[in-house]
Design a protein around this motif. Structure first.
Motif, short mmCIF file in Angstrom:
data_model
loop_
_atom_site.label_atom_id
_atom_site.label_comp_id
_atom_site.label_asym_id
_atom_site.label_seq_id
_atom_site.Cartn_x
_atom_site.Cartn_y
_atom_site.Cartn_z
N ALA A 267 -8.93 -17.91 6.24
CA ALA A 267 -8.72 -16.82 7.19
C ALA A 267 -8.58 -15.49 6.44
CB ALA A 267 -7.49 -17.08 8.04
N LEU A 268 -7.89 -15.52 5.29
CA LEU A 268 -7.76 -14.31 4.48
C LEU A 268 -9.11 -13.87 3.93
CD1 LEU A 268 -4.45 -15.02 2.52
CD2 LEU A 268 -4.80 -13.44 4.41
N ARG A 269 -9.92 -14.82 3.52
CA ARG A 269 -11.27 -14.48 3.02
C ARG A 269 -12.10 -13.81 4.11
NH1 ARG A 269 -11.17 -19.91 -0.03
NH2 ARG A 269 -10.56 -19.19 -2.08
N ALA A 270 -11.99 -14.32 5.33
CA ALA A 270 -12.73 -13.72 6.45
C ALA A 270 -12.26 -12.29 6.71
CB ALA A 270 -12.58 -14.59 7.70
N GLU A 271 -10.95 -12.09 6.66
CA GLU A 271 -10.42 -10.74 6.86
C GLU A 271 -10.88 -9.79 5.75
OE1 GLU A 271 -6.24 -10.26 7.78
OE2 GLU A 271 -6.22 -12.23 8.75
N LEU A 272 -10.86 -10.27 4.50
CA LEU A 272 -11.33 -9.44 3.39
C LEU A 272 -12.82 -9.12 3.52
CD1 LEU A 272 -9.66 -10.58 0.05
CD2 LEU A 272 -9.69 -8.33 1.06
N ARG A 273 -13.59 -10.11 3.93
CA ARG A 273 -15.03 -9.89 4.13
C ARG A 273 -15.25 -8.81 5.18
NH1 ARG A 273 -16.11 -14.89 5.14
NH2 ARG A 273 -16.03 -15.52 2.98
N ALA A 274 -14.50 -8.86 6.28
CA ALA A 274 -14.62 -7.86 7.34
C ALA A 274 -14.21 -6.47 6.84
CB ALA A 274 -13.78 -8.27 8.54
N LEU A 275 -13.14 -6.41 6.04
CA LEU A 275 -12.71 -5.13 5.48
C LEU A 275 -13.77 -4.56 4.54
CD1 LEU A 275 -8.95 -5.86 4.70
CD2 LEU A 275 -9.82 -4.12 6.27
N ALA A 276 -14.35 -5.40 3.72
CA ALA A 276 -15.38 -4.95 2.79
C ALA A 276 -16.60 -4.43 3.55
CB ALA A 276 -15.78 -6.08 1.85
N LYS A 277 -16.97 -5.14 4.59
CA LYS A 277 -18.12 -4.72 5.41
C LYS A 277 -17.82 -3.38 6.08
CE LYS A 277 -21.45 -6.70 8.58
NZ LYS A 277 -21.80 -7.87 9.37
N GLN A 278 -16.60 -3.25 6.59
CA GLN A 278 -16.18 -2.02 7.26
C GLN A 278 -16.19 -0.83 6.32
OE1 GLN A 278 -12.25 -2.43 8.87
NE2 GLN A 278 -12.04 -0.26 9.33
N HIS A 279 -15.83 -1.06 5.05
CA HIS A 279 -15.78 0.04 4.07
C HIS A 279 -17.08 0.18 3.27
CE1 HIS A 279 -11.47 -0.37 4.92
NE2 HIS A 279 -11.41 0.89 4.58
N GLY A 280 -18.07 -0.63 3.59
CA GLY A 280 -19.36 -0.52 2.93
C GLY A 280 -19.35 -0.99 1.49
N SER A 281 -18.46 -1.89 1.14
CA SER A 281 -18.39 -2.35 -0.24
C SER A 281 -18.70 -3.85 -0.37
CB SER A 281 -17.02 -2.05 -0.83
OG SER A 281 -16.00 -2.65 -0.06
N LEU A 282 -19.38 -4.41 0.60
CA LEU A 282 -19.71 -5.84 0.56
C LEU A 282 -20.93 -6.04 -0.32
CD1 LEU A 282 -18.93 -8.60 1.75
CD2 LEU A 282 -20.58 -8.18 3.56
N ALA A 283 -20.76 -6.87 -1.37
CA ALA A 283 -21.87 -7.18 -2.27
C ALA A 283 -22.70 -8.31 -1.68
CB ALA A 283 -21.33 -7.58 -3.64
N ASP A 284 -23.99 -8.27 -1.94
CA ASP A 284 -24.89 -9.32 -1.42
C ASP A 284 -24.74 -10.61 -2.16
OD1 ASP A 284 -25.93 -7.66 0.52
OD2 ASP A 284 -27.42 -6.84 -0.87
#
Length: 139
Positions: A122-139
């Protein structure tokens, strides 16, 4: 009637009793309702074992009331976890990170306090959403 010598002997014996000795490794307990610090002695640890009112405090005993309340919100996770440098180092891998590392990363990178009691997925999912929201999600 108790004499002064008898009272002094009782006080000295009580000081040697493990029930009244303060834990040297974690000397303080924190009250979960108001953030006050108490000595970590056997009498209060019994209350701790029952899951009531106290937790072992691993923060600074000189912390302000607000800092202690923040510690309670995060259960000490942001204070105990290592700081993750986001400079030229490797990207943060949430797949390999511990719960404490994920909570610390969210606090330092996104100023968001995650609940350390949640399951790591659940924490990983939240972090993934935060990264996507801030534009810092790596492919």
């Amino acid at each position: 009637m108790i004499t002064e010598a008898q009272e002094a002997a009782v006080v000295q014996a009580r000081g040697k009793s493990p029930k009244f000795k303060q834990d040297k490794r974690h000397p303080f307990l924190i009250n979960v309702k108001d953030g006050r610090l108490f000595p970590n002695v056997g009498a209060l640890r019994d209350d701790l074992k029952a899951g009531k009112n106290y937790r072992i405090f691993t923060g600074s005993p000189k912390a302000t009331h607000d800092e202690r309340m923040k510690w309670l919100e995060t259960q000490g996770a942001t204070l105990a976890a290592r700081v993750i440098d986001s400079g030229d180092s490797e990207p943060f891998d949430i797949g390999k990170a511990s719960v404490d590392e994920m909570v610390a990363f969210a606090a330092t990178e996104y100023q968001v306090v995650l609940d350390p009691k949640k399951h790591h997925n659940a924490l990983r999912a939240e972090l993934r959403a935060l990264a996507k929201q801030h534009g810092s999600l790596a492919d």
